[in-house]
Enzyme design. Structure first.
Site, PDB file in Angstrom:
ATOM      1  N   LYS A  22       0.826  -1.206   0.000  1.00 47.72           N
ATOM      2  CA  LYS A  22       0.000   0.000   0.000  1.00 47.72           C
ATOM      3  C   LYS A  22       0.863   1.260   0.000  1.00 47.72           C
ATOM      4  CE  LYS A  22      -3.623  -2.496   2.295  1.00 47.72           C
ATOM      5  NZ  LYS A  22      -4.345  -2.745   3.548  1.00 47.72           N
TER       6      LYS A  22
ATOM      7  N   SER B 234      -9.446   0.952   7.167  1.00 52.49           N
ATOM      8  CA  SER B 234      -8.671   2.203   7.226  1.00 52.49           C
ATOM      9  C   SER B 234      -8.975   3.067   5.998  1.00 52.49           C
ATOM     10  CB  SER B 234      -7.179   1.890   7.319  1.00 52.49           C
ATOM     11  OG  SER B 234      -6.912   1.139   8.472  1.00 52.49           O
TER      12      SER B 234
ATOM     13  N   ARG C  93     -13.638  -9.743   9.328  1.00 54.53           N
ATOM     14  CA  ARG C  93     -14.836  -8.913   9.409  1.00 54.53           C
ATOM     15  C   ARG C  93     -16.013  -9.574   8.700  1.00 54.53           C
ATOM     16  NH1 ARG C  93     -12.040  -4.077   6.635  1.00 54.53           N
ATOM     17  NH2 ARG C  93     -11.141  -5.930   5.689  1.00 54.53           N
TER      18      ARG C  93
END
Ligand code: COA
Length: 168
Positions: free
Chosen positions: A49, A137, A99
């Protein structure tokens, strides 16, 4: 948690980009602390990232979630293989949060590759609290960038840091 004299301390590594740490991450760390004596938050430097926060900023933001005197949570950075880092830290497990079903494929691949690389370290998946299932995020950064109210999704000091970054 009571550490039994003579019993080896159980350590888990929780790796990720943490750009920035969210309430979802904090939730996973608190759950991990019920299972392990110590959790090392390992902030990846060479993530694929392109982080908004520098490594130093990400470390500070994570540290401030648990207080500097908390001996059960360590915050560190790492640039190599996570299993090597876990062995170096004498960790018995890598913790990852799940999640939704969409997380599973990638996490499954990562866990199996990590097992192939080092059989002594287990991957432990913990279910994120229901309240945090929708956050990441990136989605929080996107909302913050456009001036949206991100209150409740990140700790207050992270919200302030995002505000400062985006200057709004
Ligand atoms: N609450 C909120 N968000 C969560 C979450 C939770 N409980 N669990 C995961 N997420 C989100 C993160 O915010 C992140 O969101 P983003 O994509 O918007 O930034 C996303 O889920 C997943 O990120 P993260 O958990 O940080 O993992 P990652 O994919 O960025 O990083 C590493 C993966 C760093 C752990 C992995 O690449 C790694 O181990 N690298 C080191 C090299 C290595 O050993 N590779 C493996 C063998 S080849």
């Amino acid at each position: 948690m009571h550490v039994i004299p003579g019993k080896e301390e159980t350590i888990a590594v929780y790796p990720g980009t943490f750009d920035p740490i969210t309430n979802g991450h904090v939730d996973i760390i608190k759950r991990a602390l019920r299972l392990f004596d110590k959790v090392v938050i390992a902030i990846a430097i060479n993530s694929r990232k392109n982080p908004l926060f520098t490594i130093e900023e990400r470390i500070d933001l994570a540290r401030n979630c648990f207080g500097t005197n908390n001996t059960r949570v360590e915050v560190d950075s790492t640039s190599g293989l996570i299993v090597d880092y876990a062995m170096e830290k004498k960790a018995c497990a890598i913790v990852r949060g799940l999640r939704a079903v969409s997380d599973f494929d990638y996490e499954f691949q990562l866990a199996l590759m990590n097992r192939k690389l080092e059989r002594k370290v287990e991957t432990v998946f913990l279910m994120t609290g229901f309240r945090w299932i929708y956050i990441s995020s990136s989605i929080i950064k996107d909302a913050a960038k456009h001036g949206g109210d991100i209150g409740g999704t990140v700790p207050a000091h992270v919200q302030a840091a995002l505000k400062e970054k985006y200057n709004n």
